[in-house]
Structures are given as structure tokens and as C-alpha cells.
Design a protein around this motif. Structure first.
Motif, short mmCIF file in Angstrom:
data_model
loop_
_atom_site.label_atom_id
_atom_site.label_comp_id
_atom_site.label_asym_id
_atom_site.label_seq_id
_atom_site.Cartn_x
_atom_site.Cartn_y
_atom_site.Cartn_z
N VAL A 174 0.83 -1.20 0.00
CA VAL A 174 0.00 0.00 0.00
C VAL A 174 0.87 1.26 0.00
CG1 VAL A 174 -1.69 1.32 1.33
CG2 VAL A 174 -1.95 -1.15 1.09
N GLY A 175 1.96 1.22 0.77
CA GLY A 175 2.84 2.38 0.87
C GLY A 175 3.49 2.77 -0.44
N LEU A 176 3.69 1.81 -1.33
CA LEU A 176 4.25 2.11 -2.65
C LEU A 176 3.16 2.50 -3.65
CD1 LEU A 176 6.92 -0.73 -2.98
CD2 LEU A 176 7.34 1.70 -2.58
N SER A 198 -1.81 0.71 -10.05
CA SER A 198 -1.74 1.06 -8.63
C SER A 198 -3.02 0.64 -7.92
CB SER A 198 -1.54 2.57 -8.48
OG SER A 198 -0.40 3.02 -9.17
N HIS A 199 -4.14 0.79 -8.61
CA HIS A 199 -5.43 0.49 -7.98
C HIS A 199 -5.53 -0.98 -7.58
CE1 HIS A 199 -9.71 0.78 -7.08
NE2 HIS A 199 -9.86 -0.33 -7.76
N ILE A 200 -5.08 -1.88 -8.44
CA ILE A 200 -5.23 -3.30 -8.10
C ILE A 200 -4.39 -3.66 -6.87
CG2 ILE A 200 -3.42 -4.21 -9.62
CD1 ILE A 200 -5.28 -6.62 -10.08
N VAL A 201 -3.27 -3.01 -6.70
CA VAL A 201 -2.44 -3.27 -5.52
C VAL A 201 -3.16 -2.82 -4.25
CG1 VAL A 201 -0.25 -2.82 -4.37
CG2 VAL A 201 -0.32 -3.05 -6.86
N THR A 202 -3.66 -1.58 -4.27
CA THR A 202 -4.33 -1.07 -3.07
C THR A 202 -5.64 -1.82 -2.80
OG1 THR A 202 -5.41 0.68 -4.37
CG2 THR A 202 -3.32 1.21 -3.30
N ALA A 203 -6.43 -2.05 -3.84
CA ALA A 203 -7.74 -2.68 -3.66
C ALA A 203 -7.62 -4.10 -3.14
CB ALA A 203 -8.52 -2.66 -4.97
N SER A 204 -6.76 -4.90 -3.76
CA SER A 204 -6.63 -6.30 -3.34
C SER A 204 -5.98 -6.40 -1.97
CB SER A 204 -5.82 -7.10 -4.37
OG SER A 204 -4.52 -6.56 -4.53
N VAL A 229 2.04 7.18 5.07
CA VAL A 229 3.13 6.20 4.98
C VAL A 229 4.31 6.64 5.83
CG1 VAL A 229 4.81 5.15 3.44
CG2 VAL A 229 2.42 5.36 2.71
N LEU A 230 4.73 7.88 5.69
CA LEU A 230 5.90 8.36 6.43
C LEU A 230 5.67 8.43 7.94
CD1 LEU A 230 7.11 11.20 4.01
CD2 LEU A 230 8.04 8.88 4.29
N SER A 231 4.40 8.59 8.35
CA SER A 231 4.09 8.63 9.77
C SER A 231 3.91 7.24 10.37
CB SER A 231 2.81 9.46 10.01
OG SER A 231 1.70 8.83 9.40
N GLY A 232 4.01 6.20 9.55
CA GLY A 232 3.91 4.83 10.04
C GLY A 232 2.49 4.33 10.28
N ARG A 233 1.49 5.05 9.80
CA ARG A 233 0.10 4.66 10.07
C ARG A 233 -0.35 3.42 9.30
NH1 ARG A 233 0.16 10.05 11.27
NH2 ARG A 233 -1.33 10.79 12.84
N THR A 234 0.43 3.01 8.30
CA THR A 234 0.03 1.84 7.51
C THR A 234 0.58 0.53 8.07
OG1 THR A 234 1.92 2.18 6.03
CG2 THR A 234 -0.19 3.19 5.40
N ARG A 235 1.39 0.57 9.11
CA ARG A 235 2.02 -0.66 9.61
C ARG A 235 1.02 -1.66 10.16
NH1 ARG A 235 6.65 2.65 12.92
NH2 ARG A 235 7.83 3.40 11.10
N VAL A 236 -0.11 -1.17 10.66
CA VAL A 236 -1.11 -2.08 11.25
C VAL A 236 -1.78 -2.96 10.19
CG1 VAL A 236 -1.59 -0.64 13.25
CG2 VAL A 236 -2.87 -0.26 11.13
N LEU A 237 -1.56 -2.65 8.92
CA LEU A 237 -2.12 -3.49 7.86
C LEU A 237 -1.47 -4.86 7.86
CD1 LEU A 237 -2.23 -0.92 4.89
CD2 LEU A 237 -4.06 -1.51 6.49
#
Length: 410
Positions: free
Chosen positions: A295-297, A328-334, A399-407
Motif C-alpha cells: 500500500v505504501g508504494l 496502482s489500484h489493483i495493488v491497493t484494492a486487493s 506512509v511516512l508517519s507509520g500509520r500503515t504498519r497495522v495493515l
């Protein structure tokens, strides 16, 4: 040997007969949906010449699904999802026939088409939670990640096939035939569902659904699970800022690049083509790379590609930019869908997925309405480009604040 193992992982879900039937029916019916979607946008733009009307049509097709999403989620947790899907697919085939009948009879009032779109949105609101939750009944948990990714891939493959077919049908037959194509596309899906045999994973609940109780349960569960909560929020932001381009492509085709129906179909199909081309990479790396990394990429690239599309000086560069949007959409959506599917309990799967889908379905039409109105006021390039820039900036901050790590939980 490594490549062989990767291929086996990539096709794991396809080793199950039920899933193969489901996927084959889904790609045909979803392709038909896209044929109808670009035909309806074409009709509204042709009748009104206004981006505001195009955005309104998108909103009125989608908002009913938001209101009925929790109903669909509650029903999906109480009744056989396969039977529900057979009923909703048959109903949508009849709606498509209604669109065709209106066009062939010479109806030229945009509100009439929008009203029938509302009916379609109501059916879709009941269907979508059952559709997403049904995947977990078709494969064991070890293949669920692959099944979710392939399900996203078939949806995006239909985004490539459907608009391209729609552009051809519009060019040589007109909107009425496009609506008929969509109606016929539901037949393989209904047949596939009739052939599927699955045990129910969650026991049904007797009695009438209590929507307030179900909604509260879904919200509380989502709020208490950080990974699911963040996945829903990210999906909502992308839906509001990024996905409205699905409906606004027609404005760029006719008012910016000034191309005909066939090139409109190609432009509308470009994001789907990009998603299809990127699917093997998602399947290969999706089960190995951290979900926060995926997601971060993909999320910042999504926004930058949308900005690039809005600023494209010519038609073919715009096609390439939309292909990157789709990739990009298929990466984030899936990935976001997988986060929820892996972290949710079976008893609440339908209701939590309904909340997730309601967020998507609310964000997309509201974003389309806003961007469509702004396109009339300040121009489509500035409206869509601003959305792309804001999407990229939001992604980088998260991403830079680390909020996506819980994924990565679950």
C-alpha cells in the motif's frame, strides 16, 4: 523451482472447482457492467453536455447502495449467499433490459435514466456484501489471500475488457445495444452460481435483521481492530479522490481530447489494462511482501498518476497515465480487501465487509459529484489534477508517519 512454487501460489485458488466457476461467471458479468457504465455516462453527457450531470448520475447509481449496504451485509450473514447472488444478478439483468427499452423507445430525459440507475444501485447494495463474503466459502483459509487477489484481478480485467467492448458497441450499434450486452452478460454468472455447491461457514440467524444492532456491531468491531479500521479509512480516501475518474473519463474524451466513441472506450479501458498487466506481480508478491509496503508504494503512485493524467498534453499519454492508475489500484484494492478478509471473524464477515463497501460506495459518488461540478467551474484538468495531488500528499503523510504498519496484522 522457485518460479514453479510461485506459479503454484499464484493459481492456488483456481485449483478449487467452485472458485473457478465463480471467477468465470464474475468476469463476464462484470465486463457487462462496465459496458453499461460507459454507455450510461455517454448518454447523460450526450443529453446534457454537463459534467455536473455526469457526476450526479454516478452519485445516484451508487448512494442507494450505501444506504442498503448494511441490509445486504446482514442478509449475507443470515441467508445462503449463493441464492442471494442468483437473485440479485437476475434482477440486474432486468434493469439493463429496462435501460435498453428506454433508449430504443426514444426516451431523452436524463432524469429517467438516473431513476433507473437508482434501482440498479439498490440491487447492487444488497449484492456487494454477499459477493465479497462469498469468496470465503469457495476456498479454504490458506488460499483466501490468493482468492481475494484473483477476485480483484477479475474485476480489473473486466475494467479492461468492458469499456473496450463498450466503445466498439457504442461506435457501431449505439447505447441501446450496449445495455443489451450487459443484460446478456449476467446469464453465465447465474449459471455458474447454480452449479456451485458449498457448505455454509456461518450459521444463519433466525428472525428479521436488526439493522441498528448490526450496524453498531460492525462499527464497534471495525473501530476496535486497528488493521481493519485503517484499511477502511484508506479505501475511503482513495474512493473519494481517485476512483471518480471512472465516471469523469467521458468528460476528458469529449471536451479535452475531443475523440469519438471508440477512443473513449480505449481511454476508459486503460486503467483496467494497467491492472491486468500488474496482476501477475501482485499475485507473486502479494503473499510475501508486507501489506504496508504494498500500500505504501502503490497509494502515492496512484495519486501521482492521476495528476499526470490530468496534465497529459495529448490523448495517448493520458492512456498511459490511466494504465498506471489501474496498476496502482489493483495493488491497493486487493491488499486492503485482504487485510479485512484475514482479520475479520466469520460471524461478522458480511457486516464488516458491508461497512467497508459502504465507505467505498459513499466516497466514489460524492467525489464524482464534487469533481464533476468543479470540472464545469474551473475545468476538468484542474479538478482531477487537484484530486490527484491531494491523494498523493495524503498517502505520503500516512506512509511516512507509520500509520500503515497495522495493515500487517492478522
Amino acid at each position: 523451482m522457485t518460479d514453479s512454487r510461485s506459479r503454484r501460489r499464484g493459481s492456488r485458488a483456481l485449483s478449487y472447482r467452485n472458485y473457478r466457476l465463480f471467477l468465470s461467471g464474475a468476469i463476464v458479468s462484470n465486463s457487462g457492467v462496465w459496458v453499461q457504465m460507459i454507455a450510461l455516462a455517454f448518454v447523460i453527457e450526450d443529453l446534457t453536455g454537463k459534467g455536473t450531470w455526469v457526476g450526479l448520475a454516478a452519485m445516484m447509481q451508487t448512494l442507494p447502495a450505501v444506504g442498503l449496504g448494511m441490509v445486504g451485509g446482514a442478509l449475507a450473514d443470515r441467508f445462503p449467499r449463493r441464492i442471494m447472488l442468483m437473485f440479485t444478478n437476475s434482477s440486474q439483468a432486468l434493469v439493463a433490459l429496462g435501460f435498453a427499452a428506454m433508449w430504443f423507445s426514444g426516451v431523452d430525459r436524463p432524469l429517467a435514466y438516473i431513476a433507473l440507475g437508482v434501482v440498479n444501485g439498490c440491487v447492487n447494495g444488497i449484492q456487494l456484501p454477499a459477493w465479497q463474503a462469498f469468496v470465503s466459502e469457495l476456498v479454504p483459509r490458506k488460499a483466501l489471500l490468493n482468492a481475494v487477489t484473483l477476485n480483484s484481478a477479475q474485476f480489473n480485467a473486466s475494467r479492461a475488457v468492458g469499456p473496450a467492448v463498450g466503445g466498439l458497441v457504442l461506435a457501431f450499434g449505439g447505447p441501446g445495444w450496449a445495455f443489451l450486452v450487459n443484460s446478456l452478460s449476467y446469464m453465465p454468472a447465474v449459471l455458474a452460481l447454480a452449479l456451485i455447491r458449498v457448505p455454509r461457514l456461518a450459521a444463519g440467524t433466525d428472525g428479521r435483521p436488526n439493522l441498528f444492532t448490526d450496524a453498531v456491531a460492525a462499527v464497534r468491531y471495525t473501530a476496535s481492530h486497528a488493521g481493519i479500521r485503517r484499511a477502511v479509512l484508506i479505501a475511503g480516501v482513495i474512493a473519494f479522490l481517485g476512483q471518480p475518474i471512472i465516471h469523469l473519463v467521458v468528460i476528458f474524451a469529449q471536451d479535452v481530447f475531443r475523440v469519438g466513441e471508440l477512443k473513449y472506450g480505449i481511454l476508459a479501458a486503460a486503467s483496467g489494462v494497467g491492472a491486468v498487466l500488474n496482476t501477475p506481480l501482485v499475485i507473486s508478491w502479494g503473499s510475501r511482501a508486507p501489506r504496508s509496503l504494498l500500500v505504501g508504494l502503490a497509494w502515492p503512485v496512484y495519486g501521482l498518476a492521476l495528476l499526470g493524467f490530468a496534465l497529459s498534453p495529448n490523448y495517448w499519454l493520458a492512456v498511459v497515465a490511466l494504465a498506471v492508475v489501474g496498476a496502482s489500484h489493483i495493488v491497493t484494492a486487493s491488499t486492503l480487501n485482504t487485510v479485512i478478509q484475514l482479520q475479520v471473524t466469520e460471524e461478522l464477515r458480511g457486516k464488516v465487509l458491508a461497512l467497508y463497501l459502504m465507505t467505498l460506495l459513499a466516497g466514489l459518488p460524492l467525489g464524482a459529484q464534487l469533481q464533476g461540478a468543479l470540472a464545469d467551474l474551473i475545468g476538468p484538468r484542474i479538478a482531477v489534477g487537484g484530486a490527484g495531488a491531494l491523494l498523493a500528499a495524503t498517502a505520503l503523510w500516512w506512509v511516512l508517519s507509520g500509520r500503515t504498519r497495522v495493515l500487517n496484522l492478522g
